[in-house]
Design an enzyme around this catalytic site. Structure first.
Site, PDB file in Angstrom:
ATOM      1  N   HIS B 255       0.788  -1.289  -0.001  1.00 60.12           N
ATOM      2  CA  HIS B 255      -0.176  -0.085   0.002  1.00 60.12           C
ATOM      3  C   HIS B 255       0.889   1.373  -0.053  1.00 60.12           C
ATOM      4  O   HIS B 255       0.518   2.084  -0.607  1.00 60.12           O
ATOM      5  CB  HIS B 255      -0.825  -0.079   1.319  1.00 60.12           C
ATOM      6  CG  HIS B 255      -1.888   1.146   1.415  1.00 60.12           C
ATOM      7  ND1 HIS B 255      -3.091   1.038   1.001  1.00 60.12           N
ATOM      8  CD2 HIS B 255      -1.784   2.176   1.794  1.00 60.12           C
ATOM      9  CE1 HIS B 255      -3.731   2.338   1.107  1.00 60.12           C
ATOM     10  NE2 HIS B 255      -2.896   2.921   1.700  1.00 60.12           N
ATOM     11  N   GLU B 256       1.716   1.193   0.851  1.00 59.60           N
ATOM     12  CA  GLU B 256       2.736   2.535   0.814  1.00 59.60           C
ATOM     13  C   GLU B 256       3.600   2.698  -0.248  1.00 59.60           C
ATOM     14  O   GLU B 256       3.958   3.601  -0.617  1.00 59.60           O
ATOM     15  CB  GLU B 256       3.512   2.483   2.338  1.00 59.60           C
ATOM     16  CG  GLU B 256       2.720   2.568   3.723  1.00 59.60           C
ATOM     17  CD  GLU B 256       1.595   3.704   3.574  1.00 59.60           C
ATOM     18  OE1 GLU B 256       1.798   4.735   2.981  1.00 59.60           O
ATOM     19  OE2 GLU B 256       0.573   3.531   4.378  1.00 59.60           O
ATOM     20  N   HIS B 259       1.549   4.779  -2.633  1.00 61.04           N
ATOM     21  CA  HIS B 259       1.557   6.031  -2.530  1.00 61.04           C
ATOM     22  C   HIS B 259       3.012   6.470  -2.897  1.00 61.04           C
ATOM     23  O   HIS B 259       3.007   7.708  -3.597  1.00 61.04           O
ATOM     24  CB  HIS B 259       1.516   6.471  -0.931  1.00 61.04           C
ATOM     25  CG  HIS B 259      -0.041   6.524  -0.553  1.00 61.04           C
ATOM     26  ND1 HIS B 259      -0.995   7.214  -0.981  1.00 61.04           N
ATOM     27  CD2 HIS B 259      -0.405   5.519   0.537  1.00 61.04           C
ATOM     28  CE1 HIS B 259      -1.940   6.943  -0.542  1.00 61.04           C
ATOM     29  NE2 HIS B 259      -1.825   5.945   0.417  1.00 61.04           N
ATOM     30  N   GLU B 285      -4.893   7.862  -3.190  1.00 59.43           N
ATOM     31  CA  GLU B 285      -5.411   6.427  -2.454  1.00 59.43           C
ATOM     32  C   GLU B 285      -5.743   5.679  -3.741  1.00 59.43           C
ATOM     33  O   GLU B 285      -5.453   4.130  -3.499  1.00 59.43           O
ATOM     34  CB  GLU B 285      -6.654   6.711  -1.913  1.00 59.43           C
ATOM     35  CG  GLU B 285      -7.057   5.628  -0.800  1.00 59.43           C
ATOM     36  CD  GLU B 285      -6.113   5.379   0.408  1.00 59.43           C
ATOM     37  OE1 GLU B 285      -5.142   6.249   0.571  1.00 59.43           O
ATOM     38  OE2 GLU B 285      -6.157   4.695   1.244  1.00 59.43           O
TER      39      GLU B 285
END
Lengths: 490, 490
Positions: B255-256, B259, B285
């Site tokens: 997830h990171e 980003h 997101e």
């Protein structure tokens, strides 16, 4: 009444911003991704622009004219703010920018020239730096001596003439001691073996703790060149590991703990005021040196370290604590200042001082510097410099414009000698405690008598108040002569 | 001609300083000594003061009046600078300071109230935050809708009415899917065992590399709440480790990486311009979600991960890749938004959106918030909230003033659905590559079609240009229905 408050509030924010800039430097040397170089340069430049604007803000001049400090601390704060403001205001913006640009480039050029052993690639840039530093000193000196002006920035109140007299008094005894030691029978054995990084780091943490490092307000990371960084509630140290030489890691760590603990030991009431930082480079170095040398390389702590290291590395090639103590303090010929032992270190400084003072005065040109360096080295150390990387190219200081900085290293040693004499008299149980791996009694004495004052007193007054003695090289020289006579059986 | 250059040069320095402030935040959450809290607060406040002064500098207004941008990028940069300047200038300094002070305090009060399960300790503070945020929105909105004003800060051009319509269209199908899944026979097995931290971190690094994380411009550390931080040449990620649940670490990391890779994927020509950052929270997101969910939790990558995890942990209690894929995507009832699966996540957001919109509009008071939360949760999830820490106290957002932020999470999912549909059509070999632990074909498509544009286009236009489709929840819903019908045999 309000001018002093406005001035101090403004300064407080400047101190906070300068602390941020310092933290960026730490980040760059420890954790920054390798691809972030350009971005970081731009971030640093933006911070420097903000700081420069604040340091020369005309409101400071107005506040200073009418400020009426009431306490001793505020009076000293105003003195320090005025000093910085006057220095910063006298340097034309164009010159400040040019100095920042050229020294930033020069650092890279120096590093490459050193790697290639090619002084000719670096000297034209050094000449530029020198000219700009002379211009800067002229702007600040206002007719006074240029070298004194540069020196004063690192060691308030000190002059080239005083350093010169100090060094002249020290030199013959250091030369005599060096010759006696190097000519002695029974030279100490070097440590030999392979010492894994992880074990060295574990040992370094134990040593930092032994010297009272406050881990709640600090941390330790690995860097190419060890340094300490930060103040108040956040002063971090770095260390390095050479897997053939564990003393490098251990004593670098203790040295940086000395610097860092000085900052952490300052009265928290001074935090983010001009009194909330170490007062001078010489005083800073006195703390790192007394931790590293007078305490860390003494017989008592060496005995404790011998046991720790023997255990950690499953035995050493040296099996006796007295022999280990001699190894820790082993004196050998060498070209490199940062690798020098306590006996020879100050001789390295003395030659740099003379050369840089001549450069600033215009008595020596950059063109003649390599020859001057090599001739002087041969005279002082009796050895011919084998290559420029081991000679004039070994230190970064001049490349980044740090003229007037070198003598503060020896001043630090001299101050450490004075402090050690007073500390030993006041703390008779210190060696017994160091023999158990606990420097607390010495650290507490230093904190109480020196560290907590931060920038409150000028360097000389700080040492004299702490020790009750005039600053003099005598305690350092007596300490060195006694210590090495014992080790080398002179 | 010169006004545009002056404006952009001024902005460039502001961007560099704001990048420094962001790095301080990273430092605080990862490496800062625990005793440095006060010092860091003062450093951050000093940086914020500098940034606020620059963002509201009257020269920006003057430059904006006469600036004549010539390129598409400069035109957009000017639009974004004007937007920030207008927002910042309309907020009175007193209100800005009060908001900073109260939200900073509120964060601590919220954390303690959550730990003690005591909403009554937090609600008065939340009421203060809410009043201040309403005041802020009024100042900016200039007669317009307050909630739209707050939302626009996170997602330019989006309105509460549009979100409301979007959520109304999604809601019935998500509720139906949730009921079908939870009522299905043959629920997936949970992963069980003890999974050592060191192995999880090693695995997380392998996954980050599989998703193309650029280690030369980033690094990974451990933090309490995973986040990513930074841009251009230095965007760092953090992860966390729960030794009973290795999916937490692996999928937080992916997830990171989404980003961070978005920031690192922006055209370097936009660096330190207003175009050099992700354009909105929703778009940000979308990247973290499409990395984590559409790619990371798909059957292809799950098959590869199954082999890696089975090897790393010397076998798992799940021994079949299809069963492992089901476990990765397991849907279970739960109170906590951040732990929710793909089916239920958006329902958590929808209730927050309705509640915060009512709070801002004054239709709901803070006094009635706990009851309203609990009633709504029971209606939406069929479960009674067992304690406030699992209810209204679970998220920090409102405490720190982030009203209007929650819907961007679901917008991110909706955008990710659109992007995934277009990406699959354009990159037919993606699953074959993911099955080998290599997301490169997908990452490259996203970089080329979305990431590199940075802030050049408004969020909606960015998605529509990338996909050739209108933004709609249809692709997300179709993806979810198909995926979970397969896993749960619906």
């Amino acid at each position: 009444m309000t001018a002093i408050n406005d001035l101090l509030a403004f300064q407080r924010q400047t101190e906070a911003l300068s602390s941020v800039a310092e933290r960026l430097g730490w980040d760059q040397e420890t954790v920054m991704p390798r691809g972030a170089v350009e971005q970081r340069a731009e971030e640093m430049a933006a911070m420097e622009a903000v700081l420069h604007e604040r340091r020369t803000d005309p409101r400071i001049g107005e506040w200073l004219e009418v400020a009426e400090p009431e306490s001793e601390a505020d009076t000293r704060a105003v003195e320090l703010i005025a000093r910085d403001f006057n220095r910063a205001s006298r340097i034309p913006a164009r010159l400040a920018q040019e100095l920042a640009r050229v020294t930033s480039l020069a650092q890279g050029i120096w590093a490459e020239a050193r790697a290639n052993d090619a002084p000719e690639d670096f000297l034209p840039t050094l000449d530029q730096v020198l000219m700009l530093k002379r211009e800067e000193a002229s702007a600040i000196a206002n007719g006074g001596d240029l070298y004194d002006t540069l020196l004063d920035d690192y060691e308030q109140g000190m002059t080239g003439a005083e350093i010169s007299a100090l060094f002249a008094a020290m030199r013959p005894r250091l030369v005599a001691l060096r010759e006696a030691v190097l000519g002695a029978d029974g030279q100490p054995q070097p440590l030999a073996g392979h010492f894994p990084q992880e074990t060295q780091i574990r040992l370094a943490r134990i040593c930092a703790t032994a010297f009272g490092y406050d881990w709640a307000r600090g941390r330790m990371d690995i860097a190419v060149h060890p340094f300490s960084s930060g103040r108040w509630q956040d002063s971090r140290i770095t260390t390095r590991v050479v897997e053939t030489d564990p003393f490098n890691c251990v004593y670098s760590t203790i040295h940086e703990v000395g610097h860092s603990s000085y900052e952490l030991g300052i009265d928290p009431d001074y935090a983010f005021t001009p009194l909330g930082r170490g007062v001078s480079m010489g005083i800073h170095e006195s703390q790192s040196r007394i931790y590293e040398n007078q305490m860390g390389r003494g017989r008592a702590f060496a005995g404790w370290l011998f046991k720790r290291m023997s255990d950690a590395f499953d035995g050493l090639n040296i099996t006796d604590p007295d022999a280990f103590y001699a190894t820790v303090n082993r004196v050998t010929p060498g070209f490199i200042r940062t690798e020098a032992d306590e006996v020879q270190y100050n001789l390295h400084i003395m030659m740099r001082f003379d050369l840089e003072r001549d450069l600033i005065a215009g008595r020596l040109t950059v063109e003649d510097l390599v020859e001057a360096w090599n001739a002087r080295f041969q005279r002082d150390f009796g050895v011919v410099v084998d290559r420029p990387a081991n000679g004039v190219l070994q230190d970064v200081h001049w490349a980044v414009g740090l003229f007037g900085y070198f003598p503060t290293y020896t001043l630090g040693n001299v101050y450490a000698g004075c402090l050690d004499q007073a500390m030993r008299a006041a703390v008779p149980g210190l060696d017994a405690s160091l023999a158990e791996g606990d420097a607390a009694p010495g650290v507490e004495w230093l904190r109480e008598n020196l560290q907590r004052h931060g920038g409150l007193k000028r360097p000389r007054a700080l040492i004299e108040d702490a020790t009750g003695l005039d600053v003099s090289p005598e305690p350092l020289l007596a300490y060195l002569e006694q210590k090495f006579a014992g080790i080398y059986d002179l």
